[in-house]
Design a protein around this motif. Structure first.
Motif, PDB file in Angstrom:
ATOM      1  N   LEU A 117     -17.237   3.156  -0.690  1.00  0.00           N
ATOM      2  CA  LEU A 117     -17.782   2.203  -1.663  1.00  0.00           C
ATOM      3  C   LEU A 117     -19.260   2.454  -1.961  1.00  0.00           C
ATOM      4  O   LEU A 117     -19.793   1.898  -2.928  1.00  0.00           O
ATOM      5  CB  LEU A 117     -17.594   0.777  -1.147  1.00  0.00           C
ATOM      6  CG  LEU A 117     -16.131   0.348  -0.909  1.00  0.00           C
ATOM      7  CD1 LEU A 117     -16.070  -1.024  -0.301  1.00  0.00           C
ATOM      8  CD2 LEU A 117     -15.339   0.399  -2.209  1.00  0.00           C
ATOM      9  N   ASP A 441      -8.448   1.972  -9.125  1.00  0.00           N
ATOM     10  CA  ASP A 441      -8.545   3.123  -8.235  1.00  0.00           C
ATOM     11  C   ASP A 441      -7.936   2.800  -6.876  1.00  0.00           C
ATOM     12  O   ASP A 441      -8.451   1.949  -6.137  1.00  0.00           O
ATOM     13  CB  ASP A 441     -10.017   3.521  -8.056  1.00  0.00           C
ATOM     14  CG  ASP A 441     -10.180   4.876  -7.377  1.00  0.00           C
ATOM     15  OD1 ASP A 441      -9.276   5.266  -6.615  1.00  0.00           O
ATOM     16  OD2 ASP A 441     -11.220   5.530  -7.597  1.00  0.00           O
ATOM     17  N   ILE A 444     -10.427   3.178  -3.835  1.00  0.00           N
ATOM     18  CA  ILE A 444     -11.367   2.061  -3.720  1.00  0.00           C
ATOM     19  C   ILE A 444     -10.641   0.806  -3.243  1.00  0.00           C
ATOM     20  O   ILE A 444     -11.178   0.027  -2.434  1.00  0.00           O
ATOM     21  CB  ILE A 444     -12.054   1.812  -5.080  1.00  0.00           C
ATOM     22  CG1 ILE A 444     -12.954   3.007  -5.420  1.00  0.00           C
ATOM     23  CG2 ILE A 444     -12.865   0.525  -5.065  1.00  0.00           C
ATOM     24  CD1 ILE A 444     -13.656   2.896  -6.755  1.00  0.00           C
ATOM     25  N   TYR A 448     -11.617  -1.444   0.100  1.00  0.00           N
ATOM     26  CA  TYR A 448     -11.897  -2.886   0.131  1.00  0.00           C
ATOM     27  C   TYR A 448     -10.942  -3.632   1.051  1.00  0.00           C
ATOM     28  O   TYR A 448     -11.294  -4.684   1.613  1.00  0.00           O
ATOM     29  CB  TYR A 448     -11.792  -3.473  -1.277  1.00  0.00           C
ATOM     30  CG  TYR A 448     -13.050  -3.337  -2.097  1.00  0.00           C
ATOM     31  CD1 TYR A 448     -14.229  -3.963  -1.717  1.00  0.00           C
ATOM     32  CD2 TYR A 448     -13.058  -2.585  -3.270  1.00  0.00           C
ATOM     33  CE1 TYR A 448     -15.395  -3.844  -2.468  1.00  0.00           C
ATOM     34  CE2 TYR A 448     -14.218  -2.465  -4.038  1.00  0.00           C
ATOM     35  CZ  TYR A 448     -15.377  -3.097  -3.631  1.00  0.00           C
ATOM     36  OH  TYR A 448     -16.521  -2.976  -4.371  1.00  0.00           O
TER      37      TYR A 448
END
Length: 529
Positions: A117, A441, A444, A448
């Motif tokens: 990130l 994505d 990503i 998270y």
């Protein structure tokens, strides 16, 4: 037709050593070759022999996973539930698993991938704190339950219990809007009995056990009875099915979570944990009940009355009031220390049931050890008795803890994490959590969704020894405070600020006095001195 034992053909060729021996001693070479052939035959699987007396009557069939389980599942579930309701040992085994694997619930620790990130530690800490706070708003409220009865922790506990008790459980994730609660996502548990083929149709290649699958074996639809099949005895309604797609919506999120642990490829439904030990548990329960009854009877003054006429003439009204017997009773009852008058010609023979039975405990212990092995619960943990040495008791706890951790990870990955991901989609769409790139994505998104699910602490026998071992692991670098806190069922990131606050408060109040370091002053040696 008599079965002819299958003979195994063995071809042994002479090697260089055989040929050398044959040159000097053909007899010895022949014996050597015969011995090699015997050893080759002995290398086959004895367990597959159909000619040995101990095995030739044992001929199981090689069915597929569903053929071996689906037909027996209703009976297995019913007997498993009955044992858990009425057998102390079965009840204790299931509760031990639930208490050590789930406990009061699995707590979320958000652990996002900061490198992917590309955010600072401070920003990541703030994001994790906010996300955990938002998750608790959803998870710790009974509004997350479709029935508004349980919060998320209690749902987790029931889901796991249903899985090991019935073999599997189904979790429906409907969207229900409720005033004052920001999230529409709801959780509804469906008992295994309600998942059946519509109108009880026969199983096919693509439909088995109430689950429709595609050609790869992935679930497509679930056939769910609108009420439990056992409820038809109480309600006059006919049987109706609801068919729910396994995945739905624009994002293709799960509508149903099938929580079970398959043991074989292609297995459609799960099997109760107690399935391999149903018979020994039931027989042991009957034996225990018989011994208990015999022990109760042996505590009374038990007699048999022998009469020449064959007709007892004694007056049962002389017996103790606690028997409740009357002269006209056909079922004579006995009381503790009662005195009975006898007629002429009648004799008393006392009854000695030989209780308590000295062989009872060793026999039960031997059976319990086998049951514990099948349930992956060491004997000491199964019966909650740690009477052996410290090393033996600690070994039992460590062995059980390995199983508990594996089950906890499985539960978190197959239930909590899936619900967390679906909830995250809604939290982001509502603007309550900011996660750029989450939907578009997958890398990503995974960054998270990084998380850890913390459960009950590992059991400890000698807490002082455990703490010293923990301290040593941290000091030599094989562990860290976060890992050790996880083992205790705590969140170090939440504990650390509080520890700093408490330390500073105690220091300001004068309860902690830091020792000053001694000042070393070197004095040059004077040659004159």
């Amino acid at each position: 037709m008599k079965q002819v034992p299958r003979k195994r053909k063995v071809s042994i060729k002479p090697n260089i050593i055989d040929k050398a021996i044959e040159y000097f001693s053909p007899v010895r070479a022949t014996r050597r070759l015969r011995a090699r052939a015997t050893m080759a035959v002995a290398g086959s699987y004895i367990g597959a022999s159909k000619s040995r007396r101990s095995l030739k009557q044992w001929s199981p069939f090689g069915y597929d996973a569903d053929s071996d389980t689906l037909l027996d599942l209703p009976t297995l579930r019913e007997r498993s539930r009955d044992l858990i309701r009425n057998t102390p040992l079965a009840t204790g085994a299931i509760k031990t698993k639930v208490s050590n694997i789930v406990g009061s619930g699995l707590k979320l620790q958000s652990r996002i991938d900061r490198g992917v990130l590309n955010i600072t530690d401070e920003a990541a800490d703030n994001w994790e704190t906010k996300t955990e706070r938002e998750w608790r708003l959803f998870w710790e409220s009974k509004d997350c339950d479709a029935a508004r009865t349980l919060n998320g922790n209690a749902i987790t506990k029931m889901a796991y219990r249903q899985t090991i008790e019935n073999g599997d459980v189904f979790v429906i994730l409907p969207r229900i809007k409720r005033r004052g609660f920001p999230y529409n996502l709801k959780i509804q548990l469906i008992e295994a009995d309600r998942i059946t083929n519509s109108k009880y149709a026969r199983d096919t290649e693509n439909l088995a056990g109430g689950i429709e699958k595609d050609k790869y074996g992935a679930p497509v639809k679930y056939h769910i009875l609108k009420q439990h099949p056992g409820a038809n005895r109480r309600f006059a309604k006919g049987m109706e099915w609801q068919i729910i797609p396994a995945f739905g919506g624009e994002l293709g999120l799960r509508n149903v979570i099938h929580l079970f642990s398959p043991d074989r490829p292609g297995q459609s439904r799960g099997v109760p944990d107690l399935a391999p030990v149903i018979e020994p548990l039931k027989q042991l329960d009957r034996y225990t009940e018989a011994e208990l009854t015999a022990a109760v009877i042996s505590g009374m003054f038990t007699v048999f009355i022998e009469s020449e006429s064959g007709d007892p003439t004694f007056d049962l009204s002389d017996m103790s009031d606690e028997t409740g017997s009357k002269t006209t009773d056909d079922d004579y009852k006995l009381a503790s220390g009662s005195i009975v008058g006898l007629a002429q010609g009648e004799k008393i023979h006392d009854s000695d049931p030989g209780r308590p039975n000295a062989s009872f405990e060793p026999f039960v212990t031997a059976i319990l050890r086998q049951i514990g092995v099948a349930l992956e619960l060491p004997f000491e943990v199964l019966i909650k008795s740690f009477m052996a040495s410290y090393s033996a008791s600690r070994g039992a706890l460590l062995e059980a803890h390995k199983y508990f951790i594996a089950e906890r990870v499985w539960l978190a990955e197959n239930f909590n994490q899936i619900v967390y991901e679906i909830w995250m989609y809604e939290a982001i769409s509502l603007g309550r959590i900011a996660a750029p790139g989450f939907i578009s994505d997958p890398v990503i998104r995974k960054a998270y969704l990084g998380s850890a699910w913390i459960g009950p602490a590992k059991g400890q026998i000698d807490e002082l020894k455990e703490v010293k071992a923990s301290e040593l692991r941290v000091n030599i670098g094989t562990s860290n405070l976060a890992i050790e806190a996880d083992e205790m069922g705590r969140d170090w990131e939440k504990m650390h600020p509080q520890s700093v606050k408490e330390h500073n408060a105690r220091k300001d109040a004068g309860l902690i006095v830091e020792k000053e370091k001694p000042i070393n002053i070197e004095v040059e040696k004077n040659e004159d001195n």
